[in-house]
Design an enzyme around this catalytic site. Structure first.
Site, PDB file in Angstrom:
ATOM      1  N   CYS A  55      44.698 -32.143 -38.316  1.00  0.00           N
ATOM      2  CA  CYS A  55      44.500 -31.045 -37.358  1.00  0.00           C
ATOM      3  C   CYS A  55      45.716 -30.898 -36.433  1.00  0.00           C
ATOM      4  CB  CYS A  55      43.237 -31.321 -36.546  1.00  0.00           C
ATOM      5  SG  CYS A  55      43.100 -30.396 -35.009  1.00  0.00           S
ATOM      6  N   CYS A  58      44.969 -31.321 -32.761  1.00  0.00           N
ATOM      7  CA  CYS A  58      44.760 -32.739 -32.433  1.00  0.00           C
ATOM      8  C   CYS A  58      46.110 -33.437 -32.246  1.00  0.00           C
ATOM      9  CB  CYS A  58      43.980 -33.433 -33.544  1.00  0.00           C
ATOM     10  SG  CYS A  58      42.358 -32.712 -33.886  1.00  0.00           S
ATOM     11  N   CYS A 186      28.125 -20.576 -19.612  1.00  0.00           N
ATOM     12  CA  CYS A 186      27.341 -19.340 -19.498  1.00  0.00           C
ATOM     13  C   CYS A 186      27.958 -18.385 -18.465  1.00  0.00           C
ATOM     14  CB  CYS A 186      25.899 -19.708 -19.111  1.00  0.00           C
ATOM     15  SG  CYS A 186      24.944 -18.366 -18.401  1.00  0.00           S
ATOM     16  N   CYS A 189      25.659 -17.460 -15.583  1.00  0.00           N
ATOM     17  CA  CYS A 189      25.555 -18.579 -14.640  1.00  0.00           C
ATOM     18  C   CYS A 189      26.748 -18.588 -13.682  1.00  0.00           C
ATOM     19  CB  CYS A 189      25.488 -19.911 -15.391  1.00  0.00           C
ATOM     20  SG  CYS A 189      24.113 -20.053 -16.551  1.00  0.00           S
TER      21      CYS A 189
END
Length: 435
Positions: A55, A58, A186, A189
């Site tokens: 990756c 990574c 969210c 939120c």
């Protein structure tokens, strides 16, 4: 297969399972064999990266992750899992992409996903926030930034809740609560966060506002059937889990304050109407109250039990009506507390009489209208709006209170006169006065 091809294949196989980090980097290599022992059974906070050697993201993270491990040494433990080689461990924690960074805090079974910038500082800040949560939980959960709530609010009055402290703080409480169940990612939120913090400040002392990260504390979220974010629930004082009610108000601070204030008023007990029979009862009724409503009722010989109880009923009814003001309510029989009457200038025009006193400012206002439900209500309504004439308490200090017997609830009795026995007196022999 040619020897060179075998060597290249072997090299690729070895390279695909080679860890990114060495022991000197401070990053602990974790596998299915040691994860439970090292992370789940350990009291320490852990930051764990799930990666794959192939990756590119990574590989780019490696220098920052090494920097993170050095910065957090002795404070938070840092580990890594080659989830390409150990797919079962990645699957156990729902890893779907690389790199995935999870923070294992107080509740190791529900780690928190780190979704911020992939820099050492950003990851360290998130890890230290988990350390703070754990410390606050140990002290009973009182939070300063509670509303990490809703995606970053720093409202000082929003209390941070967790699976561990929820029952102690919310259910076993004399206070009423509004609790927001949120997810850090969210959007709704995050929009609610500043409104929630503002409402918490306005409601301080009346209703407590809490916030629980439902992604990190899934046990309580499941217990209260949270299916979307944000979900807000109301908890009455000394409630049980089944007493939780859905919040159905708006999402602005003013909406939240109005909705919660209605619940607060309904939850406030009616004030006790206290008879002033000594200094202690007077202090109980009036000390520490924003205002104290003092009534002086007629002597029991001038107003029998039925008459007095009618006055007391009127006072209790109005105490219920104005209970949200948190005023003190007291009464005394006319003539028993002369110093009190003099300091408040009541009683001179007869009884019943009433004065409302602010003992902090040593000012009072006297009822000039009728001592009736409507008359008193109009007087108190003006007082609540800051209207009406006030005067300083005489002497500018609390009046002396004398100890008297409490009313027994009965009609008054005239003192009995002793009969004079004239049997031993001879009226005929008594000296007579002559003109």
């Amino acid at each position: 297969m040619k020897p060179l091809a075998c060597i290249l294949l072997l090299a690729f196989a070895v390279g695909s399972t080679t860890a990114f980090y060495s022991p000197s980097d401070g990053v602990v290599e974790l596998t299915s064999a040691n994860f439970d022992r090292e992370v789940l059974r350990d009291d320490a906070i852990w930051v764990v990266e799930f990666y794959a050697p192939w990756c590119g993201h990574c590989q780019s993270l490696v220098p920052e992750y090494k920097k993170l491990a050095k910065a957090l040494k002795g404070v938070v433990k840092v580990g890594s899992v080659n989830a390409d080689a150990d797919s079962s461990l990645g699957g156990q924690f729902g890893v779907r992409g690389f790199p995935t960074i999870k923070i294992f805090g107080a509740n190791k079974k529900s780690p928190t996903d780190f979704n911020g910038q992939r820099t050492a500082k950003a990851i360290a800040d998130a890890a230290l926030a988990e350390v703070k949560k754990k410390v606050q939980a140990a002290f009973g959960g009182s939070s300063g930034g509670g509303g990490g709530s809703s995606g970053g609010s720093s409202g000082d009055e929003v209390i941070e809740l967790t699976d561990e402290n929820f029952d102690k703080l919310v259910l076993n409480s004399d206070d009423i609560w509004l609790v927001e169940f949120f997810a850090p990612w969210c959007g709704h939120c995050k929009n609610l966060a500043p409104e929630w913090a503002k409402a918490a400040k306005e409601l301080k002392g009346k209703v407590k506002l809490g916030a629980l990260d439902a992604t990190a504390h899934q046990s309580k979220a499941a217990e209260y059937n949270v299916r979307g974010y944000p979900t807000i629930k109301f908890f009455p004082a000394n409630s049980k889990a089944g007493d939780a009610q859905e919040y159905d108000g708006g999402r602005t601070a003013s909406d939240i304050v109005a909705w919660a204030s209605d619940k607060h008023v309904a939850n406030v007990p009616a004030p006790e109407l206290i008879e002033i029979i000594n200094e202690s009862t007077f202090d109980t009724a009036c000390e520490g109250k924003p205002l104290c409503v003092v009534s002086v009722l007629p002597h029991i010989l001038d107003c029998d039990a039925k008459c007095r109880n009618k006055f007391l009923t009127t006072l209790r009814t109005l105490g219920e009506k104005y209970k949200q003001k948190l005023w003190g309510w007291a009464w005394a029989e006319g003539g028993q507390q002369s110093a009190l009457e003099e300091s408040l200038e009541v009683g001179g025009f007869g009884y019943p009489a009433m004065a409302v006193v602010n003992f902090k400012k040593m000012k009072f206002s006297v009822l000039k209208g009728s001592f009736s439900k409507d008359g008193i209500n109009e007087f108190l309504r003006d007082i609540s709006y800051g209207r009406g004439h006030t005067a300083p308490v005489r002497g500018a200090k609390k009046p002396a209170i004398v100890s008297v017997d409490p009313w027994d609830g009965k009609d008054g009795q005239l003192p009995t006169e002793e009969d004079i026995d004239l049997s031993d007196i001879d009226l005929d022999e008594a000296p007579k006065d002559e003109l």
